[in-house]
Design an enzyme around this catalytic site. Sequence first.
Site, mmCIF file in Angstrom:
data_model
loop_
_atom_site.group_PDB
_atom_site.id
_atom_site.type_symbol
_atom_site.label_atom_id
_atom_site.label_comp_id
_atom_site.label_asym_id
_atom_site.label_seq_id
_atom_site.Cartn_x
_atom_site.Cartn_y
_atom_site.Cartn_z
ATOM 1 N N ARG A 49 10.336 111.913 123.153
ATOM 2 C CA ARG A 49 10.789 113.188 122.877
ATOM 3 C C ARG A 49 12.357 113.143 122.475
ATOM 4 N NH1 ARG A 49 14.115 113.143 126.170
ATOM 5 N NH2 ARG A 49 15.279 114.916 125.312
ATOM 6 N N GLY A 50 12.902 114.069 121.975
ATOM 7 C CA GLY A 50 14.173 114.244 121.462
ATOM 8 C C GLY A 50 14.034 113.826 119.891
ATOM 9 N N ALA A 51 14.867 114.747 119.138
ATOM 10 C CA ALA A 51 14.597 114.656 117.668
ATOM 11 C C ALA A 51 14.787 113.129 117.033
ATOM 12 C CB ALA A 51 15.582 115.598 116.840
ATOM 13 N N ARG A 86 5.993 117.921 115.657
ATOM 14 C CA ARG A 86 6.897 118.623 116.296
ATOM 15 C C ARG A 86 7.966 119.341 115.256
ATOM 16 N NH1 ARG A 86 9.432 117.132 121.672
ATOM 17 N NH2 ARG A 86 9.601 119.584 121.501
ATOM 18 N N GLN A 187 13.496 118.408 131.260
ATOM 19 C CA GLN A 187 14.261 117.230 130.905
ATOM 20 C C GLN A 187 15.689 116.808 131.375
ATOM 21 O OE1 GLN A 187 12.725 119.720 128.888
ATOM 22 N NE2 GLN A 187 11.646 118.980 127.123
ATOM 23 N N ASP A 228 18.140 119.756 117.740
ATOM 24 C CA ASP A 228 16.982 119.518 117.056
ATOM 25 C C ASP A 228 16.841 119.788 115.407
ATOM 26 O OD1 ASP A 228 15.939 119.558 119.841
ATOM 27 O OD2 ASP A 228 14.393 118.611 118.773
ATOM 28 N N ASN A 238 18.423 124.177 119.395
ATOM 29 C CA ASN A 238 17.923 123.098 120.385
ATOM 30 C C ASN A 238 17.162 123.508 121.606
ATOM 31 O OD1 ASN A 238 19.053 120.733 121.428
ATOM 32 N ND2 ASN A 238 20.140 121.805 123.130
ATOM 33 N N LYS A 239 17.071 123.230 122.744
ATOM 34 C CA LYS A 239 16.112 123.371 123.820
ATOM 35 C C LYS A 239 16.353 124.867 124.223
ATOM 36 C CE LYS A 239 13.649 121.284 125.040
ATOM 37 N NZ LYS A 239 12.117 121.625 124.582
HETATM 38 C C1 LIG Z 1 19.417 113.816 120.774
HETATM 39 S S1 LIG Z 1 18.698 115.063 121.533
HETATM 40 C C2 LIG Z 1 18.640 116.521 120.647
HETATM 41 C C3 LIG Z 1 17.645 117.332 120.967
HETATM 42 O O1 LIG Z 1 16.306 116.617 120.551
HETATM 43 C C4 LIG Z 1 17.623 117.552 122.537
HETATM 44 O O2 LIG Z 1 18.648 118.277 122.910
HETATM 45 C C5 LIG Z 1 16.233 118.405 122.651
HETATM 46 O O3 LIG Z 1 16.328 119.792 122.581
HETATM 47 C C6 LIG Z 1 14.924 117.860 122.741
HETATM 48 O O4 LIG Z 1 13.876 118.626 123.079
HETATM 49 P P1 LIG Z 1 12.573 117.999 123.337
HETATM 50 O O5 LIG Z 1 11.649 119.195 123.497
HETATM 51 O O6 LIG Z 1 12.604 117.311 124.761
HETATM 52 O O7 LIG Z 1 12.066 117.067 122.446
#
Ligand SMILES: CSC[C@@H](O)[C@@H](O)C(=O)COP(=O)(O)O
Length: 345
Positions: A49-51, A86, A187, A228, A238-239
Amino acid sequence: MTPLTSGCLRYDGSSLFILDQSLLPHQEVWQCCDDVPTLIELMRRLAIRGAPAIGVAAALLLAVCAERGRAPHQLRADALRLRDARPTAYNLMGSIDRLLPLMTAADYPRSLVQEAVSIHREDVESCARMALSGARLLGDSEKILTICNTGSLATAGEGTAFGVIARAQREGKRPFVWVAETRPLLQGGRLTAWECLQAGIEHRIICDSAAPALMRQGMVQRVLVGSDRIAANGDFANKIGTYALAVAARYHRIPFYVVAPVTTVDPGCPNGEAIPIEQRDAQEIRGVSGAFGCCRWAPERSEVANPAFDITPAGLVTAWILDSGLYLPEDIGPQSWWQRKRGQP
Ligand SMILES: CSC[C@@H](O)[C@@H](O)C(=O)COP(=O)(O)O
């Protein structure tokens, strides 16, 4: 393709391995990922996970499949399915869009494999640039609030927002981190806390709703978050919970920074309203599950809303720390503001 190693993925010269983040911090299990359906499944359950990390993983897996003889038309269909796995994470789309034209190149798979390796390398390099310029902003012993996980588990390099904090720690600035646990999938409480421990960074986990009270008590000097997808006007996704932090930070006059590579900027997206928001399974909200087990507390018949991300308007952002430079609100013009400074870190 030569072997590659990052915090959340490895290529050993023949197979791709993914560190299953759904099991962290209690178990460290590296799962072999040989095909696109497996990677889609791993992405959807946030094992990776993480963009930026999912963009890199997708590129490397497509390169592995191409090297193993996958026909270009099949690889194209694979890539298009991966692209939708995603929907908010723009780095995933950006990586795949770099590879798609190379599927019809005369030298297939050579240039496609080279491009995938470049995508990995560029992400490592961009993390290092963001960390360097972001850490310059931080003073000694600052109390920083962050959400979700933005470190080496979320990128191919040292991270975005967390990379800045980790760099400041290496420079001896001794940052303190308030880690928002990040409901529903934790996370922050699972992954960022684990990364803080590994880096020797002093931290405390809080429930997400504790943040405004800490701000009011003067316990937060700065908020740093990842993204993201950033729209052309600086609004960003973002999250879920990030917008609430930005509103509270503005109310308490606390600087609020977004840290992201340029590959997170979607030039075709005019503003936050145009960013698609991933909606996730209701069971994530009805309880919790993970390596620690499964517990449901909400009635099964209660309806649930579970948007994985929210939009923070550009007006709440103090500055955008990209790998191409630091952008203040006045840098955002009607034309592509991030492109004007591209290559000028
Ligand atoms: C380098 S991380 C940037 C984002 O991807 C991060 O803040 C985030 O929201 C990730 O969400 P996730 O759902 O865990 O993939």
